[in-house]
Design a protein around this motif. Structure first.
Motif: not given
Ligand SMILES: O=C(O)c1cc(=O)cc(C(=O)O)o1
Length: 502
Positions: A325-327, A332-336
């Protein structure tokens, strides 16, 4: 070592319990490898069956699965390995066309063997240094292929969880307070949009994340199975008028059943206009990003997405499971998902803790799904993957040509955009009937019977399913590097042999 001595022993005779046990361990493992090699040889032999079908109760009688109080001998364990594979469906067989993941890439499998031997967790760099760096390199390359020179990515245990991570990041982006304060931070009804052809995991996000499936709007698609952009906009406006909060649109690049590609540029325009997150579920079609010949127009505009799911275990033939899964937006991924568990993600480590990727996901333990892909990529090269994608599409075009040549026996439902060939088999008695919904009903009833005959004969596996607009039909998937034109010819002849009198 005399074989009977070795094999009358229990596992305590090999490592690690028996510190002198290396010779016995090697002997045992070499015998396991022999069993695996026999299976691989058989699986690649067109003279063997794809499967030996038994109904569950009958198979239970044929197997000894009981869990003993006292451990069994090494000899028995070897027998257990052989028996297990005897009744396993050969998903790498050239006549296995049943799922989106077909085939057995030997290098990827060697990678899986090493992965099992290394047996480490992927949550921190400290225990998986090489594999973490491989994730870094491979995921960056995949983002480049999407069209991004920034961003962040992770591997997930399947496309459904990859889609879920996209949903969570989208909601976090729009409502960062949700993480701490929950639904109260949203203060309204979130709504997501996807086509009526999408993978069911998209709808499942609505259920799992508290929207309710009522708020996962299934947008109508056209005859080719592509989302209708004007309908999407209409439904967004409708929900806004109801005071709902549209926040997420899923575009599918390669739908599960017919392999359709939603028109990403038009969807991206709508997302831009209404400030919605655009996710592209390219779990199935993502592999075509590797092909200059087929990437456009199918995946044009994918670089405008905020997130992309792409499963190398599908078209690229990496072993199951391997989902990414790519952003576009880094961080964003870590803060989420970060929970900063201090027993695992200490920040005072001797190395740069940004390499501790475990805190980017809601999982803790994470299987090493990268090595088998990295090794495969080393073996094929990016060019080799492109050649494979083009070959699978070429075989699909061959199958379509053959079906059209045999139009008395096969009815092609639509021109494929990917490697999904959707058709009906026409038994003798219906060949002179006009193609009406009445005939389609009969053809739909034939599918399960003909599939049953395939499985009983064990010579072929082709999937069938109904969809939202027609009864059962066959969906043939060509995603195995083992398949040749001769196997396609066999498939068509075998279906006719098994089904002509239905
Ligand atoms: O990874 C796969 O092979 C796969 C995943 C699906 O969701 C659906 C299917 C399928 O419909 O064959 O396959």
């Amino acid at each position: 070592i005399a074989v009977d001595v070795l094999f009358s022993h229990k596992p305590s005779y090999i490592l690690p319990q028996n510190v002198e046990g290396y010779p016995a361990t090697k002997e045992f493992l070499m015998k396991v490898v022999d069993i695996l090699l026999d299976y691989i040889k058989a699986e690649n032999d067109r003279g063997t069956k794809v499967l030996e079908f038994h109904h569950p109760n009958d198979l239970m009688q044929l197997l000894d699965l009981e869990l003993p109080d006292n451990g069994l001998t090494l000899q028995q364990l070897l027998l257990d390995c052989s028996t297990t594979l005897k009744y396993q469906v050969k998903t790498g067989h050239p006549h296995y066309f049943n799922q989106l993941s077909c085939g057995l890439d030997v290098v990827s499998m060697a990678g899986e063997w090493l992965t099992a031997t290394a047996n480490t967790n992927m949550f921190t760099y400290e225990i998986a240094p090489v594999f973490i760096l491989m994730e870094h390199v491979v995921l960056e390359k995949m983002r480049e292929l999407i069209g991004w020179n920034t961003g962040d990515s992770i591997l997930a245990p399947g496309g459904s969880i990859s889609n879920l991570y996209a949903f969570l990041a989208a909601r976090h982006k729009m409502f960062p307070q949700y993480k701490v304060r929950g639904l109260a931070a949203v203060g309204g009804q979130l709504v997501m949009f996807t086509s009526d052809q999408c993978h069911y995991s998209v709808k499942s996000c609505a259920s799992v994340c508290g929207l309710g499936t009522d708020n996962c709007v299934m947008v109508p698609s056209d005859a080719a199975g592509r989302i209708i952009p004007s309908k999407l906009e209409e439904l967004i406006l409708e929900r806004k008028a109801m005071g709902h909060i549209p926040f997420f649109v899923n575009a599918t690049a390669g739908t599960t059943v017919i392999g359709a590609f939603d028109p990403i540029p038009q969807i991206a325009d709508i997302c831009q206009k209404y400030n919605l997150w655009l996710h592209v579920d390219a779990a199935w079609g993502g592999g075509l990003l590797l092909s200059k010949k087929y990437r456009h127009p199918r995946l044009s505009g994918i670089e405008r997405a905020d997130s992309v799911t792409w499963n190398p275990h599908k078209l690229m033939g990496a072993l199951l499971q391997c989902s990414t899964i790519h952003f576009k937006e880094d961080g964003l991924l870590i803060s989420c998902n970060q929970m900063s568990a201090e027993y695992l993600f200490m920040t005072d480590k001797l190395y740069d803790v940004q390499y501790d990727t475990g805190d980017k996901v809601i999982q803790c333990g994470r299987h090493n799904d990268i090595f088998k892909l990295w090794l495969q990529w080393r073996a094929k090269g990016t060019d080799g993957f492109e050649k494979l994608m083009d070959r699978l599409m070429e075989l699909t075009e061959y199958m379509v040509k053959r079906i059209k040549q045999m139009s008395d026996k096969f009815y092609l439902i639509l021109e494929p955009e990917l490697v999904n060939v959707c058709f009906w088999y026409l038994p003798t008695r219906v060949r002179n009937m006009p193609h009406t919904s009445e005939r389609e009903k009969i053809l739909g009833e034939i599918c399960p019977i003909l599939k049953g005959r395939m499985m009983q004969s064990g010579t072929l596996m082709v999937g069938y399913q109904p969809d939202d607009r027609r009864p059962n039909f066959f969906r043939n998937i060509i995603s195995s590097a083992a398949v040749t034109e001769a196997d396609i010819d066999f498939l068509l002849a075998e279906m006719d042999r098994l089904g002509h009198d239905l």
